[in-house]
Write a protein that holds these residues in place. Structure first.
Motif, PDB file in Angstrom:
ATOM      1  N   GLU A 289       0.858  -1.180   0.000  1.00 55.17           N
ATOM      2  CA  GLU A 289       0.000   0.000   0.000  1.00 55.17           C
ATOM      3  C   GLU A 289       0.896   1.231   0.000  1.00 55.17           C
ATOM      4  OE1 GLU A 289      -3.067   1.823   3.166  1.00 55.17           O
ATOM      5  OE2 GLU A 289      -3.707  -0.097   2.300  1.00 55.17           O
ATOM      6  N   LYS A 306      -2.772   3.750  -3.431  1.00 55.47           N
ATOM      7  CA  LYS A 306      -2.680   2.500  -4.171  1.00 55.47           C
ATOM      8  C   LYS A 306      -2.649   1.330  -3.183  1.00 55.47           C
ATOM      9  CE  LYS A 306      -2.384   4.418  -8.230  1.00 55.47           C
ATOM     10  NZ  LYS A 306      -3.434   4.258  -9.255  1.00 55.47           N
ATOM     11  N   SER A 307      -3.471   0.340  -3.479  1.00 53.93           N
ATOM     12  CA  SER A 307      -3.487  -0.881  -2.674  1.00 53.93           C
ATOM     13  C   SER A 307      -3.734  -2.049  -3.609  1.00 53.93           C
ATOM     14  CB  SER A 307      -4.576  -0.797  -1.596  1.00 53.93           C
ATOM     15  OG  SER A 307      -5.853  -0.582  -2.187  1.00 53.93           O
ATOM     16  N   ARG A 308      -3.893  -3.231  -3.051  1.00 56.20           N
ATOM     17  CA  ARG A 308      -4.068  -4.435  -3.857  1.00 56.20           C
ATOM     18  C   ARG A 308      -5.221  -4.260  -4.853  1.00 56.20           C
ATOM     19  NH1 ARG A 308      -2.743  -9.872  -3.566  1.00 56.20           N
ATOM     20  NH2 ARG A 308      -4.281 -11.284  -4.479  1.00 56.20           N
ATOM     21  N   SER A 310      -5.188  -2.072  -7.365  1.00 54.88           N
ATOM     22  CA  SER A 310      -5.137  -0.751  -8.001  1.00 54.88           C
ATOM     23  C   SER A 310      -4.274  -0.790  -9.253  1.00 54.88           C
ATOM     24  CB  SER A 310      -4.573   0.286  -7.025  1.00 54.88           C
ATOM     25  OG  SER A 310      -5.364   0.387  -5.866  1.00 54.88           O
ATOM     26  N   LEU A 323       5.882  -1.376  -3.270  1.00 54.16           N
ATOM     27  CA  LEU A 323       4.753  -2.050  -3.895  1.00 54.16           C
ATOM     28  C   LEU A 323       5.256  -3.233  -4.704  1.00 54.16           C
ATOM     29  CD1 LEU A 323       2.676   0.982  -5.292  1.00 54.16           C
ATOM     30  CD2 LEU A 323       2.110  -0.415  -3.305  1.00 54.16           C
TER      31      LEU A 323
END
Length: 770
Positions: A289, A306-308, A310, A323
């Motif tokens: 993240e 941004k995360s899983r 994205s 990331l």
């Protein structure tokens, strides 16, 4: 789009089904003008097995496609070297430019130092006729001064002027006359004639020769700096992709990473992106993240979380934490590569006015050589001692550097400057077309408005237990889910369609064979063959032929009807806000004397209201793609030059017909694919800047061409009549080139409406047709 890979990759992937077709990018060294590009392209395209070879004069990068069964890359590189140019991998341009710059400065230093020294030896000879000197030079002192001047001139001829000789020999060997041929002829003839006069008696022109070489080298040094400045936006984009990438070789089983070049990445590779690093390719987050600066691609000034799951865009900057991403688009398939390729193509393309001048540049050189020979023969009959020098003066004074420099600097600077302000020039001819535009045609939804419709109300038209509000909105959203039209996206994103506290009492039909008809709407059938339509009132009405009375309170609102073959089901009421900069743009265009026209597929009353709010006198609604096309055709038949701004699929035919087509950055892929200009910032204020820059660019190009033609019109007769000496010619030729180069820099002095940083304004074409 071709799947081109960098020469540093060590592997080549075919872009077509033929595995023997290879693609590569190279940096070509030694290019000076358009004639160099024409020579390289002409010779390379004659090689058996080379299917495509294109050199970009702005970036000096070549794109090659060849059949590996017929010819190898080493043979292609050797052919380029045989022509007198260097070819290196595309990533080596920095080192090549640095090496060429260092050598050019040494050559300039030698010529400049020699020029100062030789003037001291030439000065006494110039003062001989002056009575205050008190006597003439004795023959032995005169010979000594000439020999000293000769000694100083030799390194200038052998070292400083060597690039001219090498290029001239290359051109003659390939039966091509470029600008270096007359330069070399002038230098060599002046040098050897001065040697003859040193021992046989008569005037020498060592000082004029050295001055000529020095001024020409100085002009080329300035040209090189201008080239670097005008292509700075393009080079900055190329450098956004990191040279080395941390690839996870056995993710998720292992955290072991290896360093590889970005060009070696494949679709599906797992990549570790540390904080502070640029995203190497387009992909998706699979772990971690962070926040990313995506202003480069989206124009969003704030960092994006941004995360899983994205999406990540190549060239964006990872700001906070590491990331792990999975590559989805690599090589030249990334959005950043598409942007770079279009900028290169636009900078390389010449407006018709410039192409005409380039076509006649080579003939001009032949004419000058004939005039020099003819004048030399003529003066031989009158004054043999001046014949040779007059011929040399004609060759030197008319060197067509100014003609060849008239446009490349302006075009490259204009394309880069517009890119900094969120306007991507996809085709170079758009610069001239924008400057000549008389009519600007706008679409409404997504162009003058934000294209982000919100659902205000749902009017249920079928009173039965099945079609309640929740089921109606959910069914319409299911039908609209795959469309990019703003109306469809508003329905699909409606809270009532997405968030439900309780499950629906009935099952949503499974639609098959969904067809989107440009400018009208969507049509589909369920599993039982029952037909549904979602779109304009007229489009849905054609399915069941039932009348509909629209409530007066919905006047000026965007409406979408939903129905089947049995009749009306619902009426969706939506509203879209005008872009806050739209009124300023329309006012600017009207003040510039351009006629503004609004053509929209929306209802006539909605379009009329928008036209009144923005001050557009000609606003027409309820137009399909064919009717927009016909309206633009009519304007062109009346002599108008049309620029169309649109964003939807129904704008595609009109955009393809317009003299210059402008697509919004968030628009449909088909509108972007057919456009000459993409407003990737989605800010209409940048379109105002585009018109201003295009107008100024064409003005500067015309000024440059006009100056070059006027200079030659004056200089050629003066040289043929014997008024000019060789040193006059050297100064005149160099100054004419400098005037053109310095005038081209004025494109960068223009005040912009929005001064943004490059990394915060150049936006990629997010859904550009690949």
């Amino acid at each position: 789009m071709h799947n081109l890979h960098s020469a540093t990759s060590g592997s080549l992937a075919p872009a077509t089904g033929d595995a023997a077709l290879k693609h590569e990018k190279l940096t070509i060294g030694g290019i000076r003008c358009a004639a160099c590009v024409q020579l390289i392209e002409f010779r390379l395209q004659q090689l058996a097995g080379v299917t495509a070879f294109k050199v970009n004069i702005a970036s000096h990068r070549a794109e090659i496609t060849w059949d590996n069964r017929s010819i190898s890359l080493s043979r292609i590189v050797a052919a380029i070297s045989d022509l007198g140019y260097s070819a290196l991998p595309a990533g080596s341009q920095g080192s090549l430019d640095e090496r060429e710059k260092k050598m050019a400065l040494w050559r300039l230093f030698v010529a400049g130092f020699a020029m100062m020294q030789v003037m001291m030896y030439a000065f006494p000879a110039y003062l001989v006729p002056v009575a205050s000197v008190g006597g003439d030079l004795t023959p032995d002192i005169d010979l000594l001064l000439k020999l000293a001047s000769l000694a100083i001139t030799v390194p200038v001829v052998l070292f400083s002027a060597w690039p001219f000789f090498r290029a001239a020999w290359r051109d003659l060997r390939n039966r091509h006359v470029g600008m270096d041929v007359p330069v070399s002829v002038g230098v060599l003839v002046t040098f050897f004639a001065s040697i003859w006069a040193t021992f046989a008696g008569g005037p020498v022109y060592y000082d004029s020769l050295i001055m000529f070489v020095f001024l020409l080298l100085a002009a080329r040094t300035i040209e090189a700096k201008v080239h670097l400045k005008s292509t700075s936006a393009l080079r900055a984009l190329i450098q956004l992709v990191p040279a080395q990438v941390e690839k996870l070789i056995d993710y998720p089983n292992s955290r072991q990473v290896i360093q590889v070049t970005a060009e070696l990445l494949l679709v599906g590779d797992a990549i570790l992106v540390p904080a502070g690093a640029h995203i190497p390719v387009d992909g998706v987050v699979i772990e971690g993240e962070s926040e990313c600066d995506e202003a480069l691609m989206t124009g969003e000034s704030h960092p994006v979380l941004k995360s899983r799951g994205s999406k990540l865009i190549g060239g964006a900057l990872n700001l906070i934490g590491p990331l792990v991403m999975q590559a989805e688009q690599v090589g030249d398939q990334t959005q950043l590569s598409s942007l770079v390729k279009m900028m290169e193509a636009a900078a390389n393309e010449k407006p018709p006015l410039v192409a005409l001048a380039d076509r006649h540049a080579s003939r001009f050189l032949f004419l000058i050589m004939l005039l020099a020979i003819g004048s030399g023969i003529f003066w031989w009959q009158i004054d043999p001692s001046r014949a040779l020098w007059i011929a040399v003066t004609i060759v030197i004074v008319t060197c067509p550097c100014a003609l060849s420099l008239a446009t490349p600097g302006v075009m490259s600077a204009a394309v880069g400057r517009l890119a900094r302000n969120g306007v991507l020039i996809a085709r170079g001819r758009a610069i001239e077309s924008l400057a000549r535009t008389t009519h600007v045609v706008f679409d409404k939804t997504g162009t003058l408005t934000y294209g982000q419709l919100s659902l205000l109300d749902t009017l249920l038209l079928r009173q039965d237990a099945l079609w309640d509000a929740a089921f109606t909105q959910a069914t319409a959203a299911s039908l609209a889910a795959g469309s990019l039209h703003p109306v469809s996206q508003a329905l699909a994103a409606s809270p009532a369609s997405v968030v439900r506290d309780e499950p629906l009492a009935h099952t949503i039909p499974k639609f098959g064979s969904i067809t989107e008809i440009a400018g009208q709407g969507l049509q589909a059938s369920d599993g039982n063959g029952h037909a549904y339509r979602l779109g304009s009132v007229h489009f849905v009405q054609q399915l069941h032929r039932q009348p509909l009375e629209i409530p007066p309170r919905y006047a000026g609102k965007t409406l979408a009807a939903f129905g089947d073959k049995n009749g009306w089901i619902a009426l969706f009421v939506m509203q879209d806000g005008l872009r806050h900069e739209a009124r300023d743009l329309i006012t600017f265009l009207l003040q510039q004397g351009k006629k503004v026209v609004l053509l929209s597929g929306d209802r006539a009353d909605v379009v009329t209201q928008v036209g009144q709010e923005l001050g557009i006198p000609a606003a027409f609604g309820e137009l399909g793609p064919a009717q927009k096309y016909a309206a633009i055709r009519k304007i062109q038949q009346q002599g108008g030059v049309v620029a169309m701004v649109g964003d939807g699929m129904n704008d595609g035919p009109g955009l393809s017909l317009a003299d210059v087509s402008i697509a919004m950055g968030q628009g449909a892929p088909i509108s972007q694919a057919r456009s000459d200009v993409i407003l990737i910032s989605n800010h209409l204020g940048d379109l105002r800047h585009a018109f201003q820059t295009a107008t100024k660019a064409m003005l500067l190009i015309r000024q440059n061409l006009g100056w070059a033609l006027m200079y030659n019109a004056i200089a050629i007769p003066a040289a043929m009549s014997g008024v000019l000496a060789p040193w006059h010619a050297a100064i005149g030729m160099s100054l004419s080139s400098l005037v053109v180069v310095l005038n081209s820099l004025r494109i960068s002095s223009q005040n912009t409406q929005s001064q943004r940083n490059l990394n915060g304004t150049i936006t990629a074409v997010a859904r550009h047709a690949r």
